[in-house]
Design a protein around this motif. Sequence first.
Motif, short mmCIF file in Angstrom:
data_model
loop_
_atom_site.label_atom_id
_atom_site.label_comp_id
_atom_site.label_asym_id
_atom_site.label_seq_id
_atom_site.Cartn_x
_atom_site.Cartn_y
_atom_site.Cartn_z
N ASN A 106 0.83 -1.21 0.00
CA ASN A 106 0.00 0.00 0.00
C ASN A 106 0.86 1.26 0.00
O ASN A 106 0.64 2.20 -0.77
CB ASN A 106 -0.93 0.02 1.22
N LYS A 133 -8.06 4.44 -1.75
CA LYS A 133 -9.04 3.41 -1.39
C LYS A 133 -9.04 2.29 -2.42
O LYS A 133 -9.11 1.10 -2.08
CB LYS A 133 -10.43 4.03 -1.29
N THR A 134 -8.94 2.66 -3.71
CA THR A 134 -8.88 1.65 -4.77
C THR A 134 -7.62 0.81 -4.65
O THR A 134 -7.64 -0.41 -4.86
CB THR A 134 -8.92 2.33 -6.16
N GLN A 167 -6.01 0.07 -1.91
CA GLN A 167 -6.10 -0.79 -0.73
C GLN A 167 -7.01 -1.99 -0.93
O GLN A 167 -6.85 -3.01 -0.28
CB GLN A 167 -6.56 0.03 0.47
N THR A 168 -7.98 -1.86 -1.85
CA THR A 168 -8.99 -2.91 -1.96
C THR A 168 -8.69 -3.96 -3.02
O THR A 168 -9.42 -4.95 -3.12
CB THR A 168 -10.37 -2.31 -2.26
N SER A 169 -7.63 -3.80 -3.81
CA SER A 169 -7.35 -4.81 -4.85
C SER A 169 -5.86 -5.01 -5.05
O SER A 169 -5.13 -4.08 -5.38
CB SER A 169 -7.99 -4.38 -6.17
N ILE A 207 -10.23 -10.00 -2.83
CA ILE A 207 -10.28 -8.85 -1.93
C ILE A 207 -10.54 -9.37 -0.52
O ILE A 207 -11.67 -9.69 -0.16
CB ILE A 207 -11.37 -7.84 -2.35
N SER A 213 -9.55 -8.98 3.81
CA SER A 213 -9.04 -8.05 4.81
C SER A 213 -7.70 -8.54 5.34
O SER A 213 -7.48 -9.74 5.49
CB SER A 213 -10.05 -7.94 5.97
#
Length: 386
Positions: A214, A268-269, A271-273, A376, A378
């Motif tokens: 990230n 945000k994009t 972090q999510t993929s 995806i 956590s």
Amino acid sequence: MELDNIFLLNCSKLSDKVGIKKLPLADKELNAIKEEDILMGIKKTIRLQSWVSKAEGLSKTKKYYVAYEDQTYHINILSYLDANLNAKVKDVLNIRSIFWNQTPQFNSILYLFKDEKSKEKRIYLFRLTKSIRLEDKTIISIKVRSIQKSIKAKLPTTNLNPLTVDKINNGITLPMDKCVSCFYINNKDITKSRVEVYDAFVFDELFSTSQTQNKYAVMTVDNFQKENWRIAQNIVTVSKKSVCKDEGVAVKFEGRSDTAKKVDLINKTIQTSESVRKPLADYTDNVKRTIKRIGPKELARLITELNNAVDDENIKVNFEKNNIPKIDLKHKILKVTPDSLPIFSAMLENKVIEKLLSHEISIPYYEATKEGVLGIYSDINWSDKN
């Protein structure tokens, strides 16, 4: 320091769980493994830089250290290992229980060294792979001092210590090179503890966290946004030197925020993929990058072909026009939004953009979307583990 125990660790993003088992080794077997053997595989020639200082800059490194006072997720992991790697951990039942259909059920192996007088510990972390398994193998070894060492190279026929031939029906080899990290723990003064990381991405992978990726992906975005880096500079090689024939195309990101109140949609994009994050994290401003070597007109043609593919009923693509970056050739700017970030990220990879340039449309993010395997999950929250 003496080796206290060897542990197997498995971290799962799917269940947010950490599994630990211990190898059932006797003191004699543990004493045969020396810390010096591990240290020989750790290159100390490069001075490690602080994770905090790297976080404040725009550079990337695979190697760094974290001081206890920094209180990052690394220190949360250190505290967890300090509390949970002990003699109470259950032993693995047998060698076969480490594997399932040849696949390791643990992703890492940890050597715990202790000094009871100084109350210090050192924990060395290695990746565990299926190649460590030994089944129906014949091993030739030589006795060096009091330690039996396996021999892989051809040996001369004179002046040798006695050789031993062993038949291994079901066993494992213990990794001693490519150490991923070392946790230095001082229980007399915990503030002197620290974590040294020798491979940042593998460290995060083994502990099921994507924080390094990230951070490095955001660094890449920042470097483009501040115009430290450009693409499509029409780089050619002249007399073994790379020459930029064009100033290149600047990349501008929409949906970014400098305030805590507004969500940064680009971040945000990221972090999510993982399929978006990893190419950004791996990217360096190297002249060998295909995205840098092409010219602005080639980049514009590629963007046009992607748009045409959406309009063409004979071509099945899994993205829309709003998912394609927009290029302004006059001002030499590529505009990237949160929706078009997956395609821009894919274009940074040599093998992907080379396919696009040869008219083969393949975007990993949208291929994964089509197959329903975006992955995806956590991250494990290590601050909750203590």
